[in-house]
Design a protein around this motif. Sequence first.
Motif, PDB file in Angstrom:
ATOM      1  N   GLU A   1       0.832  -1.208   0.000  1.00  0.00           N
ATOM      2  CA  GLU A   1       0.000   0.000   0.000  1.00  0.00           C
ATOM      3  C   GLU A   1       0.868   1.261   0.000  1.00  0.00           C
ATOM      4  N   VAL A   2       1.963   1.235   0.775  1.00  0.00           N
ATOM      5  CA  VAL A   2       2.886   2.363   0.763  1.00  0.00           C
ATOM      6  C   VAL A   2       3.449   2.563  -0.645  1.00  0.00           C
ATOM      7  N   LEU A   3       3.826   1.471  -1.299  1.00  0.00           N
ATOM      8  CA  LEU A   3       4.368   1.553  -2.660  1.00  0.00           C
ATOM      9  C   LEU A   3       3.330   2.107  -3.635  1.00  0.00           C
ATOM     10  N   ALA A   4       2.078   1.674  -3.487  1.00  0.00           N
ATOM     11  CA  ALA A   4       1.020   2.149  -4.380  1.00  0.00           C
ATOM     12  C   ALA A   4       0.798   3.648  -4.221  1.00  0.00           C
ATOM     13  N   TRP A   5       0.787   4.120  -2.973  1.00  0.00           N
ATOM     14  CA  TRP A   5       0.593   5.557  -2.732  1.00  0.00           C
ATOM     15  C   TRP A   5       1.822   6.345  -3.191  1.00  0.00           C
ATOM     16  N   SER A   6       2.987   5.771  -3.035  1.00  0.00           N
ATOM     17  CA  SER A   6       4.213   6.424  -3.487  1.00  0.00           C
ATOM     18  C   SER A   6       4.206   6.571  -5.008  1.00  0.00           C
ATOM     19  N   GLU A   7       3.786   5.526  -5.696  1.00  0.00           N
ATOM     20  CA  GLU A   7       3.704   5.595  -7.159  1.00  0.00           C
ATOM     21  C   GLU A   7       2.652   6.620  -7.593  1.00  0.00           C
ATOM     22  N   ARG A   8       1.512   6.616  -6.932  1.00  0.00           N
ATOM     23  CA  ARG A   8       0.456   7.585  -7.257  1.00  0.00           C
ATOM     24  C   ARG A   8       0.969   9.018  -7.053  1.00  0.00           C
ATOM     25  N   GLN A   9       1.730   9.227  -5.996  1.00  0.00           N
ATOM     26  CA  GLN A   9       2.307  10.547  -5.730  1.00  0.00           C
ATOM     27  C   GLN A   9       3.229  10.970  -6.863  1.00  0.00           C
ATOM     28  N   ALA A  10       3.967   9.994  -7.408  1.00  0.00           N
ATOM     29  CA  ALA A  10       4.944  10.298  -8.456  1.00  0.00           C
ATOM     30  C   ALA A  10       4.288  10.629  -9.788  1.00  0.00           C
ATOM     31  N   VAL A  11       3.162  10.019 -10.079  1.00  0.00           N
ATOM     32  CA  VAL A  11       2.574  10.165 -11.421  1.00  0.00           C
ATOM     33  C   VAL A  11       1.412  11.140 -11.491  1.00  0.00           C
ATOM     34  N   GLY A  12       0.802  11.488 -10.343  1.00  0.00           N
ATOM     35  CA  GLY A  12      -0.354  12.369 -10.483  1.00  0.00           C
ATOM     36  C   GLY A  12      -0.836  13.033  -9.218  1.00  0.00           C
ATOM     37  N   GLY A  13      -0.153  12.848  -8.119  1.00  0.00           N
ATOM     38  CA  GLY A  13      -0.590  13.459  -6.874  1.00  0.00           C
ATOM     39  C   GLY A  13      -1.514  12.568  -6.077  1.00  0.00           C
ATOM     40  N   LEU A  14      -1.576  12.813  -4.773  1.00  0.00           N
ATOM     41  CA  LEU A  14      -2.356  11.983  -3.864  1.00  0.00           C
ATOM     42  C   LEU A  14      -3.769  12.538  -3.676  1.00  0.00           C
ATOM     43  N   PRO A  15      -4.734  11.667  -3.376  1.00  0.00           N
ATOM     44  CA  PRO A  15      -6.107  12.129  -3.162  1.00  0.00           C
ATOM     45  C   PRO A  15      -6.323  12.832  -1.822  1.00  0.00           C
ATOM     46  N   CYS A  16      -5.365  12.697  -0.892  1.00  0.00           N
ATOM     47  CA  CYS A  16      -5.392  13.433   0.370  1.00  0.00           C
ATOM     48  C   CYS A  16      -3.963  13.480   0.888  1.00  0.00           C
ATOM     49  N   LYS A  17      -3.737  14.191   1.963  1.00  0.00           N
ATOM     50  CA  LYS A  17      -2.396  14.306   2.511  1.00  0.00           C
ATOM     51  C   LYS A  17      -1.927  12.973   3.097  1.00  0.00           C
TER      52      LYS A  17
ATOM     53  N   TRP B   1       8.951   7.428  -4.827  1.00  0.00           N
ATOM     54  CA  TRP B   1       8.676   6.087  -5.348  1.00  0.00           C
ATOM     55  C   TRP B   1       9.946   5.296  -5.648  1.00  0.00           C
ATOM     56  N   VAL B   2      10.927   5.906  -6.340  1.00  0.00           N
ATOM     57  CA  VAL B   2      12.127   5.136  -6.686  1.00  0.00           C
ATOM     58  C   VAL B   2      12.891   4.728  -5.428  1.00  0.00           C
ATOM     59  N   VAL B   3      12.857   5.582  -4.416  1.00  0.00           N
ATOM     60  CA  VAL B   3      13.514   5.251  -3.150  1.00  0.00           C
ATOM     61  C   VAL B   3      12.755   4.132  -2.438  1.00  0.00           C
ATOM     62  N   ALA B   4      11.429   4.251  -2.395  1.00  0.00           N
ATOM     63  CA  ALA B   4      10.610   3.229  -1.733  1.00  0.00           C
ATOM     64  C   ALA B   4      10.824   1.859  -2.371  1.00  0.00           C
ATOM     65  N   LYS B   5      10.893   1.811  -3.681  1.00  0.00           N
ATOM     66  CA  LYS B   5      11.101   0.531  -4.376  1.00  0.00           C
ATOM     67  C   LYS B   5      12.450  -0.084  -4.024  1.00  0.00           C
ATOM     68  N   SER B   6      13.494   0.737  -3.953  1.00  0.00           N
ATOM     69  CA  SER B   6      14.821   0.182  -3.670  1.00  0.00           C
ATOM     70  C   SER B   6      14.962  -0.218  -2.216  1.00  0.00           C
TER      71      SER B   6
ATOM     72  N   GLY C   1      20.211   8.526   4.218  1.00  0.00           N
ATOM     73  CA  GLY C   1      20.743   9.591   3.367  1.00  0.00           C
ATOM     74  C   GLY C   1      21.448   9.048   2.135  1.00  0.00           C
ATOM     75  N   ALA C   2      22.176   7.936   2.296  1.00  0.00           N
ATOM     76  CA  ALA C   2      22.904   7.349   1.169  1.00  0.00           C
ATOM     77  C   ALA C   2      21.953   6.816   0.100  1.00  0.00           C
ATOM     78  N   VAL C   3      20.850   6.199   0.527  1.00  0.00           N
ATOM     79  CA  VAL C   3      19.882   5.667  -0.448  1.00  0.00           C
ATOM     80  C   VAL C   3      19.212   6.809  -1.204  1.00  0.00           C
ATOM     81  N   PHE C   4      18.800   7.845  -0.492  1.00  0.00           N
ATOM     82  CA  PHE C   4      18.182   8.983  -1.167  1.00  0.00           C
ATOM     83  C   PHE C   4      19.179   9.673  -2.094  1.00  0.00           C
TER      84      PHE C   4
ATOM     85  N   ARG D   1      17.554  12.267  -4.575  1.00  0.00           N
ATOM     86  CA  ARG D   1      16.377  12.773  -3.883  1.00  0.00           C
ATOM     87  C   ARG D   1      16.793  13.220  -2.482  1.00  0.00           C
ATOM     88  N   VAL D   2      15.901  13.947  -1.802  1.00  0.00           N
ATOM     89  CA  VAL D   2      16.168  14.336  -0.413  1.00  0.00           C
ATOM     90  C   VAL D   2      15.290  13.487   0.509  1.00  0.00           C
ATOM     91  N   PRO D   3      15.801  13.115   1.685  1.00  0.00           N
ATOM     92  CA  PRO D   3      15.046  12.237   2.592  1.00  0.00           C
ATOM     93  C   PRO D   3      13.698  12.830   2.980  1.00  0.00           C
TER      94      PRO D   3
END
Length: 357
Positions: free
Chosen positions: A88-104, A110-115, A257-260, A265-267
């Motif tokens: 679910e975190v990955l799905a929301w992260s991807e949604r954030q990357a491609v079009g924005g979230l439906p709420c805060k 997304w690329v960080v979450a996947k790795s 920090g190293a992964v970001f 990206r920034v943490p």
Amino acid sequence: MPINALIFGVGGPTILGLAKSLRLATERSQLRLIGVDGDPFAPGLYNRSLFDATCLNGFVRDGNYWEIVETIIDRESIDVAFMVPEPEVLAWSERQAVGGLPCKALVPDWVVAKSMYDKMACNLILQETGLVPETLRVDRESSPAAIAGHLGYPYWVRKAEGAGALGAFKIECQQDLVNWMAMNPGLDALMASEFLPGRNYACKVLYANGKLLRAACGERISYLLASTAPSGISGMCARGRLINHTSLIERADQAVGAVFKHHERVPHGMFTVDFKEDGKGTPKLTEINIRPVSFTYAFALGGANFAHDILQLLIQGELSEPNYKEYRFEDEPHFIRGVDSEIMLVHDNDLVRKFSR
């Protein structure tokens, strides 16, 4: 008007602990909790004392997942959302990357979450830091002799994605690996690592827009239903301690920090960085989880309420105390829980002693 918070995955103890943490810090009249899960038998759906409303939301894998989620958000006038299940975190992260979230919601890039979700990919990024144990990517064609030649015995084998404790096993001879492969035919993405015999830590770190805001550490000592897992690690901590460990936080911050940085990206987000000590007592990073730790409510009971911190960030845009804070625990209390017993803190002075006349 109360804040309306949508809580995903209310069948699991981690998210229930998060909801309890929010209740601990917020008046009921100021916060409505709406719990959802894809399983109609998720216990949280029937916890009326914790949630103001509950319903089914389906699973991320369902084609109409977002349609259902957006309907719930509109109907309940949702202000913020919390999710713990990593898919679910990955799905929301991807949604954030491609079009924005439906709420805060506080979700990582997304690329960080996947790795981070791919434990082997994360290990490869961190190999040059010296923070991670010696690790190999393994598949069913890998030579047991070659793995042992590189790592020696014993070593640790586990799945490379998601909750690393699932299916994890200590390999002490070649036949152990053969047997483990036979017992786990559905596991394909695998990794083998240097065996770490020492203490088991979780370090929680909260970031916003590149800045580390809050951090705290805990130690896992024993697990619920440990005998049901070959490794003795079920993923659900039964006993542990809230501890003060500044150098561990520094290691966690360095790793995140190293992964970001690797992904330019920034943490940003809430992470649980797991460590285990090697034979010399040096903590080695085993994984970075894109979710809270299962005993998050124990932290809240000890004064480290990360759920409330996240709520503040989402609603106000900053924390009421904006400077970095390492949560400290005066006497490093124990936390305990059972299968049917809610998590609680026990201080050394309160431990029950052996009966004497």
